[in-house]
Structure formats: structure tokens, C-alpha cells
Scaffold this motif. Structure first.
Motif, short mmCIF file in Angstrom:
data_model
loop_
_atom_site.label_atom_id
_atom_site.label_comp_id
_atom_site.label_asym_id
_atom_site.label_seq_id
_atom_site.Cartn_x
_atom_site.Cartn_y
_atom_site.Cartn_z
N GLU A 133 56.93 27.65 48.81
CA GLU A 133 55.98 28.98 48.87
C GLU A 133 56.17 29.63 50.15
OE1 GLU A 133 54.02 30.44 46.62
OE2 GLU A 133 55.01 29.15 45.12
N SER A 134 56.75 28.93 51.26
CA SER A 134 56.89 29.86 52.76
C SER A 134 58.11 30.53 52.56
CB SER A 134 56.91 28.60 53.61
OG SER A 134 57.96 27.89 53.47
N GLN A 135 58.82 30.71 51.46
CA GLN A 135 60.14 31.31 51.71
C GLN A 135 59.79 32.88 51.46
OE1 GLN A 135 62.58 29.41 48.44
NE2 GLN A 135 63.79 28.48 50.10
N TRP A 136 60.46 33.85 51.93
CA TRP A 136 60.38 35.10 51.85
C TRP A 136 61.56 35.90 51.80
CZ3 TRP A 136 62.67 37.50 56.06
CH2 TRP A 136 62.68 36.66 57.26
N LEU A 137 61.62 37.09 51.35
CA LEU A 137 62.75 37.99 51.14
C LEU A 137 62.56 39.25 51.62
CD1 LEU A 137 65.52 38.31 49.53
CD2 LEU A 137 64.36 39.29 47.82
N ARG A 138 63.49 39.69 52.51
CA ARG A 138 63.29 40.95 53.16
C ARG A 138 63.77 42.22 52.33
NH1 ARG A 138 64.05 42.69 59.48
NH2 ARG A 138 63.58 44.88 59.29
#
Length: 499
Positions: free
Chosen positions: A206-211
Motif C-alpha cells: 500500500e505504500s507504493q506510488w506512481l508518478r
């Protein structure tokens, strides 16, 4: 969180909730937009039908069905609401149709169908219906509908570019696919779509992110339900790009879950460069498949395009003859040298031909090309374009700004070396730098204008230009040529990217 804003996970891993992406307000605005279009359609049809009656029949309308007591006024009311209802049933005001290329086609199809049905019923019921009345109502109604829809589309585009009426999209699949889809939406902002979240059918931290551009959107996994992910992303639609991870049953369950929430689901076939007209569905033993038709470059050499090119070139040549004469005189009086400039270019299937233009440079300018390209560091690129070219004359700069120097190429079109619309013809040295993909653009006749020119003209990079040319070659249609010609006139008037 009553505004259903999306949570953005920054590079530090901290979760923040800026009020950026809202779903409820956008949905209400789109519903209001559809209602306004519907009201406008009804008003246009009422005005057209009433006007047609008084223009053709005046105050002595009479009846068309004596046995039914049906006069022209009653028939006009029935025709208005029947036509308006047919536009609704024909899907011309559907959410995924408004603003799309299919909108105009559906309006034309519905209108032709309505009047076809009227003609059949009139014949079978032996109604005394005036043909002149229909001959006025049909074109006026169609033109009125198309004109008002055009106005609404322009308004919609302005609203979208201001950040309104923009749909939030949750991508189901790999982050790489989501990044590609988000990039496509960014390059086509007028489509009104933006990626605001990614949900993976398999485990994802859940801590992943996408720019995405200047923003960061969350990547959510099985730890969060799809319903929760949709709410977190404020999604109006879901694009599925991971059909292999979902499986057939998973995709079916996803459809049911989204249907209950009123969320539109789209399945991405990962065919970004293929036009929608080439994509269809085929069912085999109850299993649906995406069917992709063959590229249409072969059709670009058939007689419809040849007739279109010849007739169009003759018409433009006759209409522009005063401009041609004035330009020839200006070139002859302003600088020494010939009026026309001929240069060998590479045409269809790699065959060379002599392309003709009005001379816009001083005599002997070709001898300086290699040196100028070396000086600006672009000698090894397959697009020989000199910035702030010192070889251009004063008259040449003016006629280039408005693309008047290209008009003599109409003679190349009449000779069969070129087309009105197609990839730009290039020199032998440029073609020598083509890779295997770029060589496919040689499968059709080069054009005076093309998708490259109307999408940015000289402002595009080589990679962007060749991608547009390849899209044209593989997805050619005669209607597409007409649209490009209209866009060319706009680009020339606006001097967009002219050199």
C-alpha cells in the motif's frame, strides 16, 4: 472525505489528502451537460419543423391523412418528438458518445433512418405528405443538430481544459500499463480523462506510488477491496489492463461489482496505435476476442482516393489561381532566380519524383544545407530542418508562413506522384536514415498535408512525427482525409508551427 478526493502518496511514503480529484461534482456536471444537449436538440427540431411548414405551405397546410384527421401541425409535433426520441434511442447523447468522433455519425444515421421510415409509412398508408416539406425539414434539421452539437463540443472542450468535466480513472493492472495510459491521456487533454489510482488484482504494497505528471497516485492491492480503491481514487471509470491476472471469472465478477456502483468499465487491448475503426469483437464458442482488421494502407491507393485527390486538386487549383499568379510575380520581382523550385523527393514504394514548390530561398541554398545542419547538430537526424534558416527570402518567409509555397504541389497530385493527404515526402538522404518502422510510411503516396502537419507541423520531434505518419498509413480512411484537410486550413490560418 465527503468530496471523495483522492489520496496522494508522495515519495516520502506519507499519505496526504489534498482536494484535487472530485467525482460527484464531475458526474453531476456531465449529467447536466447531457440534459442541456437534449433540450437544445428539442428546441432545434421544433424551430425547424415549424419553419418548414410555414416556408413551404404558408397558412394553407391542409391535412396529410384525411382518414385520421392528421394535419401538418399535429404531424410536425409527432415528427419533432419522434425525431428527438430517436436521437435518444440511437445513443447520440450517451456518456461515451458525447464529444467523441462517433457523435456526428450517429446523428446522421438516426436522421436518415427517421426520414426513411417516414417515406415508407407515407407510401404504405397513402398519406398526402408534401415532398417539399420533407425536403426542407430534413437538411435544415440535420444541419441544425450538427451545428448546435458543434457549439456544445467546443464548450465542453473549454471546460475540460479548465479542469472541469474531467473523468477520474482507476487502472486495474500493472503500474507500467497505468503509466502508459496516463501518458496517453496527458498528451490528449481534450479527451477529459486522467488516471487517479492503480489497483492490482495481485498483492501490492500500500505504500507504493506512481508518478503521473506532477502528481503521485496510489498503487493499491488486494489488501484494499476494489470498491474501496474506486472510492479512494474518486473514479468515474475503471480501465482494466490486466485481464491475464484477473482471469475470465475475475473479469466477470469485476463487471458485476462495478455495475452495481454505476461505474463504467473499459478493457484496454493495449493497441494504442490502432484506430478504433479497425477494432471489433468476435465470439468463438462463447468466448469473446478482440479482432483487429488488417492495416488499410492498401486502400489508400484505390480509386476512391485517386478520384478524391484529382477532383480536389483541380478545385483548389482553380480557386487559388489569383494567389498563384500574385505569388509568382512577387517572387520574380523580389529576387533573382526562377519562380519554381524543383527537388527530388522519395514517393510511394521508394520511387523518386520531382516535387515542385514556389521558390522561397535564395538561389544555391541547397549547397549550404549540410553546413547549417552540422552547425545546429542535427546532421544525423532523418528530418533536415534548419532553425531560423538564413537562406529564406523576405517573400519566401511570408509564403511559408501561410503555406502558399506548397500550392504548386497540386500539379504533383494531378500527375499522380502525390496525394492531397499523406506522409510528407522526404529527401533521399532523410529516407536513408529510416529504420524498418519508418520505411512503412513509403507504402502510400506522400501528401501535401498530413496528420503530422496538422498536429504540430514543424514543432514536433521526429519520433512524434513518424508515429503520426504510421498511424495514418495503417488506419487510413477517406473521412480521415477530409478531417485532416479541414484541420490544415485551421493550422494555416493560425500559423501553427509554420516556418
Amino acid at each position: 472525505m465527503d468530496d471523495r478526493s483522492i489520496g496522494i502518496i508522495g515519495p516520502s511514503g506519507g499519505l496526504t489528502w489534498p482536494r484535487l480529484f472530485k467525482a460527484e461534482g464531475t458526474r453531476a456536471a456531465r449529467r447536466q451537460y447531457a440534459r442541456r444537449v437534449a433540450v437544445t436538440d428539442l428546441l432545434v427540431l421544433l424551430v425547424v419543423i415549424i419553419s418548414s411548414e410555414y416556408i413551404w405551405l404558408g397558412g394553407n397546410a391542409g391535412t396529410i391523412g384525411p382518414q385520421l384527421g392528421l394535419g401538418y401541425t399535429k404531424f410536425g409535433v409527432l415528427l419533432t418528438f419522434g425525431w428527438w426520441l430517436a436521437l435518444r434511442l440511437g445513443g447520440t447523447r450517451n456518456r461515451n458518445v458525447l464529444g467523441s468522433a462517433d457523435e456526428y455519425q450517429r446523428i446522421v444515421h438516426v436522421t436518415v433512418t427517421v426520414f426513411g421510415v417516414i417515406a415508407i409509412v407515407t407510401l404504405l398508408m397513402n398519406f398526402n405528405l408534401s415532398r417539399g416539406y420533407l425536403a426542407i425539414a430534413f437538411p435544415l434539421g440535420l444541419i441544425g443538430l450538427l451545428f448546435t452539437r458543434r457549439i456544445w463540443r467546443r464548450w465542453r472542450r473549454r471546460e475540460i481544459l479548465r479542469g472541469r468535466l474531467v473523468e477520474n480513472v482507476l487502472v486495474v493492472g500493472q503500474p507500467e500499463n497505468a503509466r502508459e495510459i496516463a501518458g496517453w491521456f496527458t498528451n490528449h487533454p481534450a479527451e477529459g480523462l486522467r488516471v487517479t489510482g492503480v489497483w492490482r488484482p495481485v498483492h501490492a504494497t500500500e505504500s507504493q506510488w506512481l508518478r503521473v505528471g506532477e502528481n503521485f497516485v496510489p498503487i493499491m492491492g488486494q489488501a484494499r477491496s476494489l470498491k474501496s480503491a474506486v472510492k479512494m481514487a474518486g473514479a468515474d471509470a475503471v480501465i482494466v489492463s490486466a485481464t491475464d491476472e484477473l482471469g475470465h471469472h475475475g473479469l466477470r465478477d469485476l463487471t458485476w461489482e462495478l455495475e452495481s456502483a454505476g461505474i463504467e468499465m473499459l478493457v484496454s487491448p493495449n493497441l494504442v496505435a490502432v484506430a478504433g475503426s479497425r477494432i471489433g469483437m468476435r465470439e468463438v464458442a462463447g468466448m469473446p476476442f478482440v479482432a483487429v482488421k488488417e492495416p488499410t494502407y492498401a486502400e489508400a491507393g484505390n480509386w476512391p482516393k485517386l478520384v478524391f485527390d484529382w477532383c480536389g486538386a483541380m478545385a483548389i487549383l482553380l480557386l487559388s489561381s489569383p494567389i498563384l499568379l500574385a505569388t509568382a510575380a512577387a517572387i520574380k520581382l523580389s529576387s533573382p532566380g526562377p519562380v519554381f523550385y524543383r527537388q527530388e523527393r522519395i514517393g510511394r514504394d521508394g520511387e523518386p519524383f520531382q516535387m515542385i514548390k514556389f521558390r522561397s530561398m535564395r538561389v544555391g541554398a541547397d549547397a549550404d544545407l549540410a553546413r547549417l545542419l552540422e552547425e545546429q547538430g542535427t546532421a544525423g537526424q532523418p528530418l533536415f530542418k534548419v532553425e531560423n534558416d538564413p537562406r529564406i527570402t523576405g517573400v519566401g518567409r511570408f509564403i511559408r508562413r501561410y503555406s502558399i509555397d506548397e500550392l504548386p504541389q497540386l500539379l504533383n497530385v494531378l500527375h499522380g506522384d502525390m496525394s492531397l493527404v499523406g506522409p510528407r515526402p522526404q529527401r533521399e538522404g532523410e529516407v536513408a536514415l529510416y529504420d524498418q518502422t519508418a520505411r512503412r510510411r513509403l507504402r502510400v503516396r506522400p501528401g501535401m498535408t498530413g496528420l503530422w502537419q496538422v498536429s504540430g507541423r514543424s514543432n514536433l520531434s521526429w519520433e512524434e512525427a513518424i508515429a503520426l505518419d504510421m498511424h495514418y498509413v495503417e488506419n487510413w480512411t477517406l473521412m480521415g482525409d477530409l478531417q485532416i484537410l479541414v484541420r490544415t486550413v485551421r493550422a494555416v490560418v493560425a500559423k501553427d508551427g509554420a516556418v
